[in-house]
Design a protein around this motif. Structure first.
Motif, PDB file in Angstrom:
ATOM      1  N   ALA A 131       5.351 -11.886  -5.980  1.00  0.00           N
ATOM      2  CA  ALA A 131       6.558 -11.487  -5.238  1.00  0.00           C
ATOM      3  C   ALA A 131       7.830 -11.583  -6.071  1.00  0.00           C
ATOM      4  O   ALA A 131       8.858 -11.028  -5.675  1.00  0.00           O
ATOM      5  N   LYS A 132       7.760 -12.270  -7.203  1.00  0.00           N
ATOM      6  CA  LYS A 132       8.956 -12.407  -8.036  1.00  0.00           C
ATOM      7  C   LYS A 132       9.316 -11.044  -8.640  1.00  0.00           C
ATOM      8  O   LYS A 132       8.444 -10.339  -9.161  1.00  0.00           O
TER       9      LYS A 132
ATOM     10  N   ALA B 245      -1.140   1.694  -8.544  1.00  0.00           N
ATOM     11  CA  ALA B 245      -1.377   2.073  -9.941  1.00  0.00           C
ATOM     12  C   ALA B 245      -2.214   1.006 -10.623  1.00  0.00           C
ATOM     13  O   ALA B 245      -1.896  -0.180 -10.566  1.00  0.00           O
ATOM     14  N   TRP B 246      -3.293   1.421 -11.262  1.00  0.00           N
ATOM     15  CA  TRP B 246      -4.167   0.461 -11.926  1.00  0.00           C
ATOM     16  C   TRP B 246      -4.896   1.106 -13.102  1.00  0.00           C
ATOM     17  O   TRP B 246      -4.984   2.330 -13.216  1.00  0.00           O
TER      18      TRP B 246
ATOM     19  N   LEU C 121      -2.286  -7.531  -2.317  1.00  0.00           N
ATOM     20  CA  LEU C 121      -1.056  -8.229  -2.710  1.00  0.00           C
ATOM     21  C   LEU C 121      -0.302  -7.458  -3.784  1.00  0.00           C
ATOM     22  O   LEU C 121       0.927  -7.332  -3.730  1.00  0.00           O
ATOM     23  N   CYS C 122      -1.021  -6.941  -4.755  1.00  0.00           N
ATOM     24  CA  CYS C 122      -0.362  -6.189  -5.832  1.00  0.00           C
ATOM     25  C   CYS C 122       0.278  -4.917  -5.289  1.00  0.00           C
ATOM     26  O   CYS C 122       1.392  -4.550  -5.692  1.00  0.00           O
ATOM     27  N   GLU C 123      -0.406  -4.242  -4.376  1.00  0.00           N
ATOM     28  CA  GLU C 123       0.183  -3.046  -3.769  1.00  0.00           C
ATOM     29  C   GLU C 123       1.428  -3.421  -2.959  1.00  0.00           C
ATOM     30  O   GLU C 123       2.447  -2.717  -3.014  1.00  0.00           O
ATOM     31  N   ARG C 124       1.369  -4.532  -2.228  1.00  0.00           N
ATOM     32  CA  ARG C 124       2.497  -4.963  -1.397  1.00  0.00           C
ATOM     33  C   ARG C 124       3.753  -5.202  -2.229  1.00  0.00           C
ATOM     34  O   ARG C 124       4.862  -4.847  -1.816  1.00  0.00           O
ATOM     35  N   TYR C 125       3.582  -5.763  -3.419  1.00  0.00           N
ATOM     36  CA  TYR C 125       4.744  -6.114  -4.241  1.00  0.00           C
ATOM     37  C   TYR C 125       4.953  -5.158  -5.409  1.00  0.00           C
ATOM     38  O   TYR C 125       5.706  -5.451  -6.337  1.00  0.00           O
TER      39      TYR C 125
END
Length: 390
Positions: free
Chosen positions: A159-160, A224-225, A190-194
């Motif tokens: 989240a930072k 994106a990955w 989580l990665c998509e959320r932030y």
């Protein structure tokens, strides 16, 4: 059909593990269990394919984007992981770490942060800090069920605002953790959320042991990955160079390939690496499965030998990789004194855990990718070094 017990003398072959052990350990006459390559010849089907290509005699410029190579990769993913890949998303590079470094530069700016799970493969720190990015750490915790990631703590880091990329090692080096599908899906969400991009290094994907299953990132990825890997660890062919991967976003993929060719001049792959990968993925499965059984038995030997001498360790083989990540903290040893005893008294080179970050202190990483005779000698010397300090 395959005998992995026969030793091969690697001295005088410009071998990093044997000929250049002094570079890291300060002495040349050491029995090494260090860098993660194996002391076995590669699969006979690969050697045969390489010989056939050499007999042809012409080693000119080549292309990786051909039906034979792409088809072999797609076949392997379907056969081993029941996963269908998008052939259009495939990319190539000289090594996994090169590809990781390039995506770090492409997806972030100096001063941004890249998150890794720690302890971490030492090349990850170099790739991040060498590109003038910050390291954000998500420590793994060892419990009765194995290594676990605190997802709440991970979310705090993701989240930072500075965190732009999560660099995942799957399976994880050095702990040998195999991420469950549920864990991967949670991290993907989580990665998509932030809005954090993901680079998944899956070079150890084929070395997952009984009771565990590797899930490739393309099966769970959101946003994106990129997934980068190679047959180099599985089939012991890192000296041929060559890696490949998937980048899901078309523009990101084109940007990567443009830099690969335009800025770095890497438009022609090492043709022998292509030949080796095609042979491995089309015909190498029986050899790999026999090797996997041998390596798993090696790790079980390490556990039995150590636990018989030091019951308080209660060491269990990892879920993946042929790298024994051994927690020696119950013995109360000091890292530097142990390394001194290993090197100076026992003449053996075993990677100290602090190589992999602060969380690695008190551990060692022993490469069990070798004939049993060598492994027995190495474990004997490790036990002797520990006893000399008690």
């Amino acid at each position: 059909m395959f005998d992995f017990s026969v030793p091969v003398d690697r001295h005088g072959t410009w071998c990093t593990q044997w000929d250049y052990v002094a570079d890291r350990f300060g002495a040349a006459d050491l029995l090494p269990f260090t860098i993660s390559d194996m002391d076995f010849p590669t699969a006979p089907v690969i050697l045969s394919a390489l010989q056939q290509r050499l007999t042809h005699g012409v080693l000119g410029y080549s292309r990786w984007k051909n039906d034979d190579f792409i088809g072999a990769v797609a076949h392997w993913y379907q056969q081993r992981f029941n996963s269908a890949i998008d052939p259009e998303s495939l990319v190539y590079g000289p090594s996994v770490i090169y590809m990781v470094s390039q995506l770090i530069r492409q997806w972030s700016e100096p001063g941004d942060a890249v998150l890794i799970h720690t302890p971490a493969y030492d090349a990850f720190y170099k790739a991040i800090e060498g590109n003038k990015r910050q390291v954000f750490s998500a420590p793994l915790h060892n419990c009765a069920a194995g290594w676990r990631c605190d997802m709440a703590a991970l979310e705090v880091q993701l989240a930072k605002p500075a965190c732009k990329i999560m660099l995942l090692c799957s399976p994880q080096n050095p702990t040998g953790k195999v991420w469950t599908r549920e864990e991967l899906e949670t991290m993907a969400e989580l990665c998509e959320r932030y809005n954090v991009r993901v680079i998944s290094d899956e070079i150890h994907m084929d070395m997952v042991w009984e009771g565990h299953q590797h899930t490739p990132w393309n099966a769970v990825g959101k946003g994106a990955w990129a997934l980068f890997t190679s047959g180099s660890k599985s089939f012991n062919i890192p000296a041929l160079t060559g890696a490949y991967g998937l980048i899901n976003n078309e523009q990101d993929r084109q940007n990567y390939l443009s830099i690969l060719k335009g800025q770095h001049g890497l438009s022609s792959p090492a043709v022998l690496a292509l030949v080796a990968h095609i042979a491995a993925y089309r015909e190498g499965e029986p050899w790999l499965d026999a090797l996997r059984a041998y390596l798993q038995s090696n790790l079980e030997y390490v556990a039995a030998a150590l636990n018989s001498e030091f019951a308080q360790l209660n060491w269990r083989p990892p879920q993946s990789t042929y790298l024994a990540w051994i927690d020696l903290r119950p013995l109360g040893l000091e890292d530097q004194r142990l390394q001194k005893a290993l090197i100076e008294q026992q003449k053996v080179a075993i990677m100290p855990g602090y190589t992999y970050g602060e969380e690695g202190k008190g551990f060692i990483r022993l490469n069990a990718g070798c004939p049993r005779g060598k492994l027995k000698e190495g474990v004997k010397r490790l036990i002797a070094a520990i006893k000399s300090l008690q």
